[in-house]
Design a protein around this motif. Structure first.
Motif, PDB file in Angstrom:
ATOM      1  N   GLY A   2      18.028   7.765   7.134  1.00 59.55           N
ATOM      2  CA  GLY A   2      19.479   7.817   7.204  1.00 59.55           C
ATOM      3  C   GLY A   2      20.077   9.164   6.845  1.00 59.55           C
ATOM      4  O   GLY A   2      21.286   9.322   6.836  1.00 59.55           O
ATOM      5  N   ALA A   3      19.246  10.161   6.564  1.00 59.92           N
ATOM      6  CA  ALA A   3      19.753  11.492   6.218  1.00 59.92           C
ATOM      7  C   ALA A   3      19.360  12.482   7.303  1.00 59.92           C
ATOM      8  O   ALA A   3      18.217  12.510   7.733  1.00 59.92           O
ATOM      9  CB  ALA A   3      19.187  11.934   4.877  1.00 59.92           C
ATOM     10  N   LYS A   4      20.317  13.313   7.752  1.00 60.64           N
ATOM     11  CA  LYS A   4      19.999  14.275   8.811  1.00 60.64           C
ATOM     12  C   LYS A   4      19.072  15.378   8.314  1.00 60.64           C
ATOM     13  O   LYS A   4      18.357  15.984   9.077  1.00 60.64           O
ATOM     14  CB  LYS A   4      21.276  14.876   9.393  1.00 60.64           C
ATOM     15  N   ASP A   5      19.086  15.650   7.023  1.00 61.70           N
ATOM     16  CA  ASP A   5      18.200  16.645   6.421  1.00 61.70           C
ATOM     17  C   ASP A   5      17.132  15.951   5.576  1.00 61.70           C
ATOM     18  O   ASP A   5      16.765  16.409   4.517  1.00 61.70           O
ATOM     19  CB  ASP A   5      19.002  17.634   5.580  1.00 61.70           C
ATOM     20  N   GLY A   6      16.620  14.818   6.070  1.00 58.80           N
ATOM     21  CA  GLY A   6      15.755  13.959   5.287  1.00 58.80           C
ATOM     22  C   GLY A   6      14.284  14.300   5.262  1.00 58.80           C
ATOM     23  O   GLY A   6      13.521  13.658   4.557  1.00 58.80           O
ATOM     24  N   PHE A   7      13.816  15.301   6.015  1.00 61.05           N
ATOM     25  CA  PHE A   7      12.401  15.658   5.975  1.00 61.05           C
ATOM     26  C   PHE A   7      12.109  16.491   4.733  1.00 61.05           C
ATOM     27  O   PHE A   7      12.854  17.404   4.395  1.00 61.05           O
ATOM     28  CB  PHE A   7      11.990  16.436   7.228  1.00 61.05           C
ATOM     29  N   GLY A   8      10.984  16.164   4.071  1.00 64.96           N
ATOM     30  CA  GLY A   8      10.632  16.906   2.872  1.00 64.96           C
ATOM     31  C   GLY A   8       9.144  16.880   2.594  1.00 64.96           C
ATOM     32  O   GLY A   8       8.359  16.230   3.297  1.00 64.96           O
ATOM     33  N   PHE A   9       8.771  17.593   1.545  1.00 67.40           N
ATOM     34  CA  PHE A   9       7.389  17.662   1.075  1.00 67.40           C
ATOM     35  C   PHE A   9       7.311  16.935  -0.253  1.00 67.40           C
ATOM     36  O   PHE A   9       8.153  17.152  -1.127  1.00 67.40           O
ATOM     37  CB  PHE A   9       6.951  19.119   0.918  1.00 67.40           C
ATOM     38  N   THR A  10       6.292  16.089  -0.422  1.00 67.29           N
ATOM     39  CA  THR A  10       6.230  15.245  -1.598  1.00 67.29           C
ATOM     40  C   THR A  10       4.859  15.273  -2.254  1.00 67.29           C
ATOM     41  O   THR A  10       3.846  15.473  -1.586  1.00 67.29           O
ATOM     42  CB  THR A  10       6.634  13.794  -1.237  1.00 67.29           C
ATOM     43  N   VAL A  11       4.850  15.080  -3.569  1.00 75.66           N
ATOM     44  CA  VAL A  11       3.630  14.852  -4.343  1.00 75.66           C
ATOM     45  C   VAL A  11       3.869  13.608  -5.182  1.00 75.66           C
ATOM     46  O   VAL A  11       4.977  13.375  -5.670  1.00 75.66           O
ATOM     47  CB  VAL A  11       3.257  16.055  -5.240  1.00 75.66           C
ATOM     48  N   LYS A  12       2.816  12.800  -5.304  1.00 75.60           N
ATOM     49  CA  LYS A  12       2.953  11.538  -6.032  1.00 75.60           C
ATOM     50  C   LYS A  12       1.694  11.261  -6.849  1.00 75.60           C
ATOM     51  O   LYS A  12       0.604  11.706  -6.491  1.00 75.60           O
ATOM     52  CB  LYS A  12       3.137  10.371  -5.066  1.00 75.60           C
ATOM     53  N   ALA A  13       1.857  10.501  -7.911  1.00 73.66           N
ATOM     54  CA  ALA A  13       0.739   9.925  -8.647  1.00 73.66           C
ATOM     55  C   ALA A  13       0.618   8.483  -8.159  1.00 73.66           C
ATOM     56  O   ALA A  13       1.612   7.759  -8.100  1.00 73.66           O
ATOM     57  CB  ALA A  13       1.003   9.966 -10.143  1.00 73.66           C
ATOM     58  N   LEU A  14      -0.587   8.077  -7.793  1.00 77.90           N
ATOM     59  CA  LEU A  14      -0.827   6.734  -7.259  1.00 77.90           C
ATOM     60  C   LEU A  14      -1.548   5.867  -8.277  1.00 77.90           C
ATOM     61  O   LEU A  14      -2.266   6.361  -9.142  1.00 77.90           O
ATOM     62  CB  LEU A  14      -1.646   6.804  -5.969  1.00 77.90           C
ATOM     63  N   SER A  15      -1.408   4.568  -8.124  1.00 75.48           N
ATOM     64  CA  SER A  15      -1.983   3.617  -9.064  1.00 75.48           C
ATOM     65  C   SER A  15      -3.494   3.488  -8.975  1.00 75.48           C
ATOM     66  O   SER A  15      -4.117   2.943  -9.883  1.00 75.48           O
ATOM     67  CB  SER A  15      -1.352   2.244  -8.861  1.00 75.48           C
ATOM     68  N   SER A  16      -4.110   3.967  -7.910  1.00 69.86           N
ATOM     69  CA  SER A  16      -5.548   3.791  -7.720  1.00 69.86           C
ATOM     70  C   SER A  16      -6.109   4.898  -6.832  1.00 69.86           C
ATOM     71  O   SER A  16      -5.386   5.505  -6.053  1.00 69.86           O
ATOM     72  CB  SER A  16      -5.824   2.432  -7.072  1.00 69.86           C
ATOM     73  N   ARG A  17      -7.420   5.102  -6.952  1.00 66.19           N
ATOM     74  CA  ARG A  17      -8.121   6.023  -6.055  1.00 66.19           C
ATOM     75  C   ARG A  17      -9.000   5.257  -5.071  1.00 66.19           C
ATOM     76  O   ARG A  17      -9.688   5.866  -4.254  1.00 66.19           O
ATOM     77  CB  ARG A  17      -8.992   6.983  -6.860  1.00 66.19           C
ATOM     78  N   ARG A  18      -8.995   3.938  -5.132  1.00 69.26           N
ATOM     79  CA  ARG A  18      -9.853   3.134  -4.261  1.00 69.26           C
ATOM     80  C   ARG A  18      -9.341   3.160  -2.834  1.00 69.26           C
ATOM     81  O   ARG A  18      -8.158   2.943  -2.582  1.00 69.26           O
ATOM     82  CB  ARG A  18      -9.902   1.693  -4.761  1.00 69.26           C
ATOM     83  N   GLU A  19     -10.237   3.412  -1.892  1.00 68.20           N
ATOM     84  CA  GLU A  19      -9.845   3.419  -0.484  1.00 68.20           C
ATOM     85  C   GLU A  19      -9.701   1.992   0.023  1.00 68.20           C
ATOM     86  O   GLU A  19     -10.249   1.051  -0.545  1.00 68.20           O
ATOM     87  CB  GLU A  19     -10.843   4.206   0.353  1.00 68.20           C
ATOM     88  N   HIS A  20      -8.919   1.830   1.090  1.00 70.31           N
ATOM     89  CA  HIS A  20      -8.608   0.530   1.687  1.00 70.31           C
ATOM     90  C   HIS A  20      -8.037  -0.419   0.632  1.00 70.31           C
ATOM     91  O   HIS A  20      -8.507  -1.536   0.449  1.00 70.31           O
ATOM     92  CB  HIS A  20      -9.853  -0.076   2.355  1.00 70.31           C
ATOM     93  N   ASN A  21      -6.995   0.050  -0.032  1.00 65.96           N
ATOM     94  CA  ASN A  21      -6.433  -0.676  -1.156  1.00 65.96           C
ATOM     95  C   ASN A  21      -4.913  -0.477  -1.200  1.00 65.96           C
ATOM     96  O   ASN A  21      -4.426   0.623  -0.956  1.00 65.96           O
ATOM     97  CB  ASN A  21      -7.058  -0.121  -2.447  1.00 65.96           C
ATOM     98  N   PRO A  22      -4.142  -1.515  -1.536  1.00 67.05           N
ATOM     99  CA  PRO A  22      -2.700  -1.321  -1.755  1.00 67.05           C
ATOM    100  C   PRO A  22      -2.486  -0.473  -3.013  1.00 67.05           C
ATOM    101  O   PRO A  22      -3.246  -0.587  -3.977  1.00 67.05           O
ATOM    102  CB  PRO A  22      -2.146  -2.724  -1.955  1.00 67.05           C
ATOM    103  N   VAL A  23      -1.462   0.372  -2.990  1.00 65.08           N
ATOM    104  CA  VAL A  23      -1.154   1.239  -4.130  1.00 65.08           C
ATOM    105  C   VAL A  23       0.350   1.288  -4.354  1.00 65.08           C
ATOM    106  O   VAL A  23       1.137   0.984  -3.469  1.00 65.08           O
ATOM    107  CB  VAL A  23      -1.682   2.676  -3.917  1.00 65.08           C
ATOM    108  N   TYR A  24       0.738   1.694  -5.553  1.00 70.12           N
ATOM    109  CA  TYR A  24       2.126   2.050  -5.813  1.00 70.12           C
ATOM    110  C   TYR A  24       2.116   3.442  -6.424  1.00 70.12           C
ATOM    111  O   TYR A  24       1.089   3.913  -6.919  1.00 70.12           O
ATOM    112  CB  TYR A  24       2.844   1.030  -6.698  1.00 70.12           C
ATOM    113  N   GLY A  25       3.238   4.122  -6.335  1.00 70.69           N
ATOM    114  CA  GLY A  25       3.270   5.496  -6.808  1.00 70.69           C
ATOM    115  C   GLY A  25       4.636   5.938  -7.280  1.00 70.69           C
ATOM    116  O   GLY A  25       5.646   5.281  -7.032  1.00 70.69           O
ATOM    117  N   ALA A  26       4.631   7.056  -7.974  1.00 74.31           N
ATOM    118  CA  ALA A  26       5.851   7.706  -8.439  1.00 74.31           C
ATOM    119  C   ALA A  26       5.731   9.177  -8.095  1.00 74.31           C
ATOM    120  O   ALA A  26       4.650   9.761  -8.245  1.00 74.31           O
ATOM    121  CB  ALA A  26       6.008   7.523  -9.942  1.00 74.31           C
ATOM    122  N   GLY A  27       6.811   9.779  -7.596  1.00 75.19           N
ATOM    123  CA  GLY A  27       6.677  11.159  -7.167  1.00 75.19           C
ATOM    124  C   GLY A  27       7.948  11.968  -7.130  1.00 75.19           C
ATOM    125  O   GLY A  27       9.037  11.470  -7.426  1.00 75.19           O
TER     126      GLY A  27
END
Length: 108
Positions: free
Chosen positions: A32-57
């Motif tokens: 919904g923002a015209k200038d909405g593209f950005g670069f992000t870094v996050k900490a994720l809840s897990s390093r396991r592949e093929h797994n649901p995760v949550y994060g903060a960034g």
């Protein structure tokens, strides 16, 4: 408001510090923002592949005005082999966002 969000982010990050925290780096789009593209870094809840995760960034939006160039978000998504897709909410821009990027998964 920013101090409350920073405190919330720190409490989520400290909870994730007890687990095997994963890291994410990629691109994001604030919906919904015209200038909405950005670069992000996050900490994720897990390093396991093929797994649901949550994060903060944190996100940097280079095309936005100076007062709107930064974002803080909470997200949830799915982590594949060395990449992830996350959907979340950016609290500083008050907008939902979608992110795609690379992760440091543990190969099983």
């Amino acid at each position: 408001m920013k101090k409350i969000l920073a405190g919330l982010l720190m409490s989520v990050a400290s909870t994730m510090a007890m687990a095997d925290v994963g890291f994410f780096a990629g691109i994001t789009y604030a919906i919904g923002a015209k200038d909405g593209f950005g670069f992000t870094v996050k900490a994720l809840s897990s390093r396991r592949e093929h797994n649901p995760v949550y994060g903060a960034g944190f996100t940097f939006y280079p095309a936005a005005s100076p007062e709107n160039q930064y974002g803080v978000d909470l997200s949830a998504g799915y982590q594949h082999e060395d990449n992830a897709v996350l959907i979340g909410y950016d609290f500083l821009r008050n907008a939902p966002q979608i992110s795609l990027g690379v992760t440091d998964t543990k190969h099983e």
